[in-house]
Design a protein around this motif. Structure first.
Motif, short mmCIF file in Angstrom:
data_model
loop_
_atom_site.label_atom_id
_atom_site.label_comp_id
_atom_site.label_asym_id
_atom_site.label_seq_id
_atom_site.Cartn_x
_atom_site.Cartn_y
_atom_site.Cartn_z
N ALA A 198 10.64 -6.56 -5.10
CA ALA A 198 9.34 -6.86 -4.49
C ALA A 198 8.24 -6.79 -5.54
CB ALA A 198 9.06 -5.89 -3.35
N GLY A 199 7.43 -7.84 -5.59
CA GLY A 199 6.26 -7.87 -6.46
C GLY A 199 5.08 -8.41 -5.67
N ARG A 200 3.95 -8.55 -6.34
CA ARG A 200 2.74 -9.01 -5.63
C ARG A 200 2.93 -10.39 -5.03
NH1 ARG A 200 -1.57 -5.44 -7.28
NH2 ARG A 200 -0.75 -4.06 -8.88
N ALA A 201 3.83 -11.20 -5.63
CA ALA A 201 4.04 -12.56 -5.12
C ALA A 201 5.11 -12.61 -4.03
CB ALA A 201 4.43 -13.47 -6.28
N GLY A 202 5.69 -11.50 -3.65
CA GLY A 202 6.71 -11.49 -2.59
C GLY A 202 8.00 -10.87 -3.09
N MET A 218 -0.02 0.79 -11.36
CA MET A 218 0.09 0.49 -9.93
C MET A 218 -0.10 1.80 -9.14
SD MET A 218 3.36 -1.09 -7.91
CE MET A 218 3.80 -2.20 -9.22
N ASP A 219 -1.00 1.77 -8.12
CA ASP A 219 -1.21 3.02 -7.39
C ASP A 219 -0.09 3.24 -6.37
OD1 ASP A 219 -1.83 1.71 -4.93
OD2 ASP A 219 -3.85 1.36 -5.65
N ARG A 220 -0.05 4.46 -5.86
CA ARG A 220 1.05 4.88 -4.98
C ARG A 220 1.15 3.99 -3.73
NH1 ARG A 220 3.16 10.03 -3.00
NH2 ARG A 220 4.75 9.34 -1.53
N GLN A 221 -0.03 3.67 -3.16
CA GLN A 221 -0.03 2.88 -1.92
C GLN A 221 0.55 1.48 -2.16
OE1 GLN A 221 -3.94 2.61 -0.26
NE2 GLN A 221 -3.20 2.06 1.76
N THR A 222 0.14 0.88 -3.29
CA THR A 222 0.64 -0.47 -3.62
C THR A 222 2.15 -0.40 -3.85
OG1 THR A 222 -1.45 -0.93 -4.69
CG2 THR A 222 0.37 -2.42 -5.20
N ARG A 223 2.57 0.60 -4.62
CA ARG A 223 4.00 0.69 -4.91
C ARG A 223 4.80 0.93 -3.63
NH1 ARG A 223 6.81 4.00 -9.71
NH2 ARG A 223 5.82 2.34 -10.86
N ARG A 251 31.87 -3.65 -0.68
CA ARG A 251 32.17 -5.07 -0.90
C ARG A 251 30.94 -5.78 -1.45
NH1 ARG A 251 34.71 -3.59 3.92
NH2 ARG A 251 36.92 -3.34 3.49
N LEU A 252 29.76 -5.36 -1.01
CA LEU A 252 28.51 -5.97 -1.48
C LEU A 252 27.52 -4.84 -1.77
CD1 LEU A 252 26.74 -8.61 -1.81
CD2 LEU A 252 25.95 -8.17 0.52
N PHE A 253 26.94 -4.84 -2.97
CA PHE A 253 25.99 -3.80 -3.37
C PHE A 253 24.62 -4.48 -3.52
CE2 PHE A 253 25.03 -0.61 -7.09
CZ PHE A 253 23.91 -0.14 -6.42
N VAL A 254 23.72 -4.11 -2.63
CA VAL A 254 22.36 -4.68 -2.63
C VAL A 254 21.40 -3.62 -3.14
CG1 VAL A 254 20.52 -5.65 -1.19
CG2 VAL A 254 22.92 -6.12 -0.62
N CYS A 255 20.71 -3.94 -4.24
CA CYS A 255 19.77 -2.98 -4.84
C CYS A 255 18.35 -3.36 -4.42
CB CYS A 255 19.94 -3.04 -6.35
SG CYS A 255 18.92 -1.85 -7.22
N ILE A 256 17.59 -2.39 -3.94
CA ILE A 256 16.22 -2.66 -3.47
C ILE A 256 15.22 -1.93 -4.37
CG2 ILE A 256 16.75 -3.28 -1.08
CD1 ILE A 256 16.35 -0.38 -0.25
N VAL A 257 14.34 -2.71 -5.00
CA VAL A 257 13.41 -2.12 -5.97
C VAL A 257 12.06 -2.82 -5.92
CG1 VAL A 257 15.09 -1.27 -7.68
CG2 VAL A 257 14.36 -3.65 -7.76
N ASP A 258 11.04 -2.13 -6.43
CA ASP A 258 9.78 -2.81 -6.74
C ASP A 258 9.85 -3.29 -8.19
OD1 ASP A 258 8.04 -0.98 -8.61
OD2 ASP A 258 9.06 0.34 -7.19
N GLU A 259 8.98 -4.21 -8.54
CA GLU A 259 9.14 -4.90 -9.82
C GLU A 259 8.95 -3.99 -11.04
OE1 GLU A 259 6.31 -8.07 -9.82
OE2 GLU A 259 4.58 -6.72 -9.74
#
Ligand code: 5RP
Length: 224
Positions: free
Chosen positions: A212-216, A1-6, A114-122
């Protein structure tokens, strides 16, 4: 995966986190490039937060530059929602963190959330944590002793180049350890004298991950 896509995927995961903020929340903010996109989204959308508690000096400076109210954890004691990235995420939302060297302060905020939300790419999802290096934040006087302990246990320990952590400590990247039971590995690593904190987040995993992945963007909860 290139930098821009990621970067596009990181941005999508970061923006999805906005809908998990409650009104007037005290918000914990992690560190790293995905979190930088989250701070950009906060600055643009201006959700009604009470205050933001940063996990690093870099995050504090980005939050201040965005005109967001920054407070210290000692002023609030706990945070309502903690948003942070990760380097590896397993199906139970146990994490490896610390590529940016901020994992000690990040773990304190995760524990106080109280809530831990992790944000990542696939690319960060994995069936297990084993196989990845685990960063250790180590007191400078203890680096040789900690390295010897890791090597005696069959692991490898490489001192990370570059500046020390925000608290003046050093990072050892540790490989070759058995992480099949990450909760146990976390306890064992954190018990080595001189280790401030390891980058395993197993005893306090994320509550949900926005991946987040290519499908959303998918919302993941821990598999039983
Ligand atoms: C910093 C971290 C980061 O959250 C983790 O390295 C992910 O970073 P990025 O969003 O840049 O991929 O643990 O200590």
């Amino acid at each position: 995966m290139d930098r821009q896509t990621r970067d596009g995927l990181k941005r999508a995961a970061a923006e999805a986190a906005l809908s998990h903020l409650t009104d007037n929340a005290v918000l914990g903010v992690g560190s790293g490039s995905t979190v930088s996109f989250f701070i950009e989204a906060l600055a643009r959308e201006r959700p009604p937060i009470a205050a933001a508690v940063p996990s690093s000096l870099r995050t504090a400076s980005l939050l201040r530059a965005a005109g967001l109210p920054v407070v210290d954890l000692n002023e609030v004691g706990a945070v309502d929602v903690y948003v942070d990235g990760a380097d590896r995420v397993d199906p139970r939302l146990r994490l490896i963190k610390g590529a940016g060297g901020a994992h000690t302060r990040e773990k304190i905020l995760a524990a106080a959330a109280r809530l831990f939300v992790c944000i990542v790419d696939e690319s960060k999802l994995a069936s297990q944590l084993s196989g990845a290096d685990v960063p250790l934040e180590v007191l400078p006087v203890a680096v040789a002793a900690v390295r010897a302990t890791i090597e005696a246990a069959g692991g490898t320990a490489v001192q990370r180049a570059g500046r020390p952590t925000d608290d003046g400590n050093l990072i050892l990247d540790v490989g070759g350890l058995n992480l099949d039971e990450p909760e146990c590995a976390e306890v064992v690593l954190d018990a080595i004298p001189g280790v401030v904190e390891c980058g395993l987040f197993a005893r306090r995993p994320a509550d949900l991950a926005l991946c987040a992945g290519r499908a959303g963007v998918r919302m993941l909860r821990a598999a039983p």
